[in-house]
Design a protein around this motif. Structure first.
Motif, mmCIF file in Angstrom:
data_model
loop_
_atom_site.group_PDB
_atom_site.id
_atom_site.type_symbol
_atom_site.label_atom_id
_atom_site.label_comp_id
_atom_site.label_asym_id
_atom_site.label_seq_id
_atom_site.Cartn_x
_atom_site.Cartn_y
_atom_site.Cartn_z
ATOM 1 N N PHE A 68 5.615 10.529 -45.733
ATOM 2 C CA PHE A 68 5.103 9.661 -44.678
ATOM 3 C C PHE A 68 6.244 8.881 -44.165
ATOM 4 O O PHE A 68 5.988 7.955 -43.379
ATOM 5 C CB PHE A 68 3.887 8.890 -45.159
ATOM 6 N N GLY A 87 4.986 16.607 -43.611
ATOM 7 C CA GLY A 87 5.597 15.251 -43.285
ATOM 8 C C GLY A 87 6.460 15.683 -41.861
ATOM 9 O O GLY A 87 6.251 16.624 -41.314
ATOM 10 N N LYS A 88 7.091 14.923 -41.212
ATOM 11 C CA LYS A 88 7.704 13.520 -41.948
ATOM 12 C C LYS A 88 7.258 12.156 -40.941
ATOM 13 O O LYS A 88 7.545 12.531 -39.700
ATOM 14 C CB LYS A 88 9.147 13.630 -42.446
ATOM 15 N N ASP A 89 7.567 11.108 -41.484
ATOM 16 C CA ASP A 89 7.115 10.003 -40.550
ATOM 17 C C ASP A 89 5.705 9.574 -39.935
ATOM 18 O O ASP A 89 5.730 10.206 -38.923
ATOM 19 C CB ASP A 89 8.283 9.767 -39.664
ATOM 20 N N GLY A 90 5.119 8.950 -40.562
ATOM 21 C CA GLY A 90 3.865 8.590 -40.234
ATOM 22 C C GLY A 90 3.657 8.262 -38.745
ATOM 23 O O GLY A 90 4.318 7.305 -38.451
ATOM 24 N N PHE A 121 2.309 12.985 -37.826
ATOM 25 C CA PHE A 121 3.547 12.630 -37.932
ATOM 26 C C PHE A 121 4.518 12.678 -36.604
ATOM 27 O O PHE A 121 4.283 13.279 -35.690
ATOM 28 C CB PHE A 121 4.375 13.721 -38.850
ATOM 29 N N PRO A 166 7.042 16.439 -37.073
ATOM 30 C CA PRO A 166 6.363 17.521 -38.040
ATOM 31 C C PRO A 166 7.269 18.477 -38.658
ATOM 32 O O PRO A 166 8.023 18.870 -37.844
ATOM 33 C CB PRO A 166 5.293 17.950 -37.193
#
Length: 392
Positions: free
Chosen positions: A194, A218-221, A362, A365
């Motif tokens: 996340f 992921g990555k980074d919500g 994300f 993604p």
């Protein structure tokens, strides 16, 4: 699905997002909160939120009741109600390296040692957790502070053989985040990143995930400002309104903001936030500015402000201004819970490698073949729901 017990092992267990998510599950158990903010609460084909049990690693040794109190996200009355179960959850010592996250410090750490020993430590933690909780499955979720990016072109990260050799040689390109991802996959645990850190998003670990039949995502919500951007940008493209410039600024004062006050960690975050717009619009916005500033008085109450300059018919210029006074962890925690449910479902279906259908959650993604991901929220939601319905 109702009888399945899911363990959720969190990297950064004592952080604001994790403590908010876990407090939320305890309040759901007691019937003291509704399903607001949980996008997939209506999906009864997924494991219930109440079936999840939690553990994980953190640099701070505080139990989760104390940690949640310090973060000041959960209302005091709610926190008092669930302080008992939260107080029983103590973070495990974390694997950390200040070279990759300078503003993250704490005494609850695994001593620096050979990379293989550190991996063994993490795998042992996961095995004990699975056994102690009698969990059918354990999902690992990375909510740790943002790491500086290693050299993603390093041969160590390009193949599984190269990564294994890097572990043997204690290669410094292998960050703590990569070690957690590797340990999770080796233990057969679905893995969610996340954060903007690399996590499992390198060829070596994607190769391992496919080989071990483990789903990763992921990555980074995508929670606040980028969520708004992925709703508005497709509308502008649909109506042929040219985006001449887009200025985005964020101020926040929680631990995430403090970590991002370090330029090397900030660079990782800006990379994931900045790539979305051009890919949705289909052209480069030369004047696309993204700023993140640590401002302690705000705490977890982040302000995300956007100014959009548009060109319409006959060259006429217009502006749109959006000021989102949001709660960072209140937006993120429900997504983490739904991701844990979805990854358990992906594992049940025998999925492996990058889970593209979870791009809805994300900023950056992961894709299976390295192609450009879909970023428009409405398209991502359709993909996710189609995947869920395919097993109905």
């Amino acid at each position: 699905m109702t009888g399945e017990r899911i363990g959720v092992a969190v990297v950064g267990l004592g952080g604001a997002v994790a403590t908010t998510a876990i407090a939320g599950v305890e309040l759901l158990r007691l019937g003291m909160t509704d399903m607001s903010g949980l996008p997939l609460a209506h999906r009864t084909d997924l494991v219930p939120y109440e079936s999840m049990v939690f553990g994980g690693w953190d640099l701070a040794p505080d139990d989760l009741a104390k940690a949640a109190h310090l973060h000041r996200v959960v209302e005091p009355a709610h926190l008092d109600t669930v302080a008992g179960p939260l107080g029983k959850i103590q973070p495990w010592p974390a694997v950390a390296d200040p070279a990759y996250c300078r503003n993250a410090t704490g005494a609850n750490v695994v001593p620096i040692g050979p990379l293989r020993e550190r991996v063994s430590h993490l795998r042992a933690d996961l095995g004990r957790f699975r056994s102690a909780q009698d969990a059918q499955r354990v999902v690992v979720v990375n909510l740790a502070s943002t790491e500086a990016r290693p050299d993603s072109a390093s041969p160590v990260l390009q193949s599984l053989d190269g990564f294994e050799a890097g572990l043997d040689a204690d290669d410094p390109v292998i960050t703590p985040g990569l070690l957690y991802a590797y340990a999770a996959i080796r233990e057969g645990c679905p893995y969610v990143n996340f954060t903007p850190s690399l996590g499992a998003d390198v060829p070596a670990l994607l190769e391992l995930a496919v080989r071990e039949s483990v789903p990763v995502a992921g990555k980074d919500g995508k929670t606040g400002q980028t969520l708004i951007k992925t709703v508005l940008a497709p509308a502008f493209r649909s109506r042929a309104l040219t985006v001449e410039g887009w200025y985005s600024t964020n101020i926040l004062g929680n631990r995430d903001g403090q970590i991002l006050d370090d330029p090397s960690s900030l660079a990782s975050k800006l990379d994931t936030k900045g790539s979305v717009l051009n890919q949705i619009l289909g052209y480069d916005v030369d004047d696309h500015v993204v700023r993140i500033d640590y401002y302690r008085p705000r705490g977890d109450a982040k302000e995300a402000w956007d100014n959009v300059d548009l060109i319409g018919f006959l060259g006429q210029r217009m502006q749109l201004k959006v000021d989102f006074l949001c709660r960072d962890s209140i937006l993120a925690a429900p997504l983490v819970l739904d991701l844990a449910r979805l990854m358990a479902e992906a594992a049940r279906r025998g999925e492996s490698g990058a889970q593209e259908q979870l791009g809805y959650f994300f900023k950056a993604p992961m894709t299976r073949d390295g192609r450009t991901p879909e970023h428009a929220l409405h398209a991502q939601e359709r993909t996710l729901l189609d995947w869920l319905d395919a097993a109905a």
